[in-house]
Enzyme design. Sequence first.
Site: not given
Ligand code: NAD
Length: 303
Positions: A171, A239
């Site tokens: 990744k 990050k």
């Molecule tokens: P996001 O911030 O939209 O979602 C994360 C969620 O986790 C939020 O709703 C937040 O409230 C929740 N959260 C945080 N801490 C928490 C806790 N302690 N307990 C319960 N809930 C908690 O992020 P995202 O865009 O969905 O990304 C999530 C992961 O996936 C990241 O590591 C990101 O790098 C990866 N990712 C994102 C994408 C993208 O296009 N957005 C694509 C591939 C991978």
Amino acid sequence: MTTIGFIGLGVMGAPMAANLVGAGYDVIGYNRSRGRVDALVAKGGRAASSVAEAVRGAEVVITMLPDSPDVEQVVMGEDGVLHHAQAGTLLVDASTIRPDVSRAIAQACRARGVRALDAPVSGGEAGAIEGTLSIMVGGDPADFDAAHEVLRAVGSTIVHVGPAGAGQTVKAANQLIVAGTLELLAEALVFLSAHGVDLASAVEVLGGGLAGSAVLQRKAPAMLDRRFEPGFRVDLHHKDLGIVLDAARAAGVAIPLGAHVADLLASLRAQGGGQLDHSALLLQVEKLSGEDNELAPNRAASR
Ligand code: NAD
């Protein structure tokens, strides 16, 4: 029916959990902010008001959280997943985190009789909604086989790439390629615009040649429309490039272009673009070329 505890219902987690519900799984969702749990319930999932509630009785637990400390806390912290999971539970961490943290989590899981996979995804919000994510999986091959059917509900390319942490390493490489490609796409658009070329026509023909890519196909339309709401936040890509730089240094590998793009993303963030989609690299290139654009007014909001 397999019960899945799903923790982290953000941009990616919400549609992934919804697709699992659609595939017939019993999904118990937990998120820090309650509204996102209610949205899952409206789609046929069940609500948990704590990690414990999401994990108790679940055969599979999926985490989709922002960063390494979040996953460490939710899995290994006080009242975390390992505190409540029954022996034999399969933990699938789909978040993008540091490979060394994934390995430490896998070790802690083993000590508690919990099976762990790192299974970060690529394909963005669109891929999560469509259920066509590319999923790179690290961990025990038998655990990969056990998780395969569940992962099929959220992804279409699902590959076991090695032992614990290997999924995160792949990744990291993915994020290196995406960041570099996006930066060059942004530079090309500013270059074309300065020459008065019709950008939509240029993007169409570039997409059919060697310069075509999933990044161009998925990101160029919003860049041309100047829509920079995430999607994938600059903060998260920043990050990820931190993970890439650390991992490259640990392996003694030079990534000169990656290091440069990491700096450009850090600068975009410092200028207030952290909450924008990473395609806002376009705004940065415009500014570097002397254009006044909408980047500056967001400064206060993302600090
Ligand atoms: P996001 O911030 O939209 O979602 C994360 C969620 O986790 C939020 O709703 C937040 O409230 C929740 N959260 C945080 N801490 C928490 C806790 N302690 N307990 C319960 N809930 C908690 O992020 P995202 O865009 O969905 O990304 C999530 C992961 O996936 C990241 O590591 C990101 O790098 C990866 N990712 C994102 C994408 C993208 O296009 N957005 C694509 C591939 C991978």
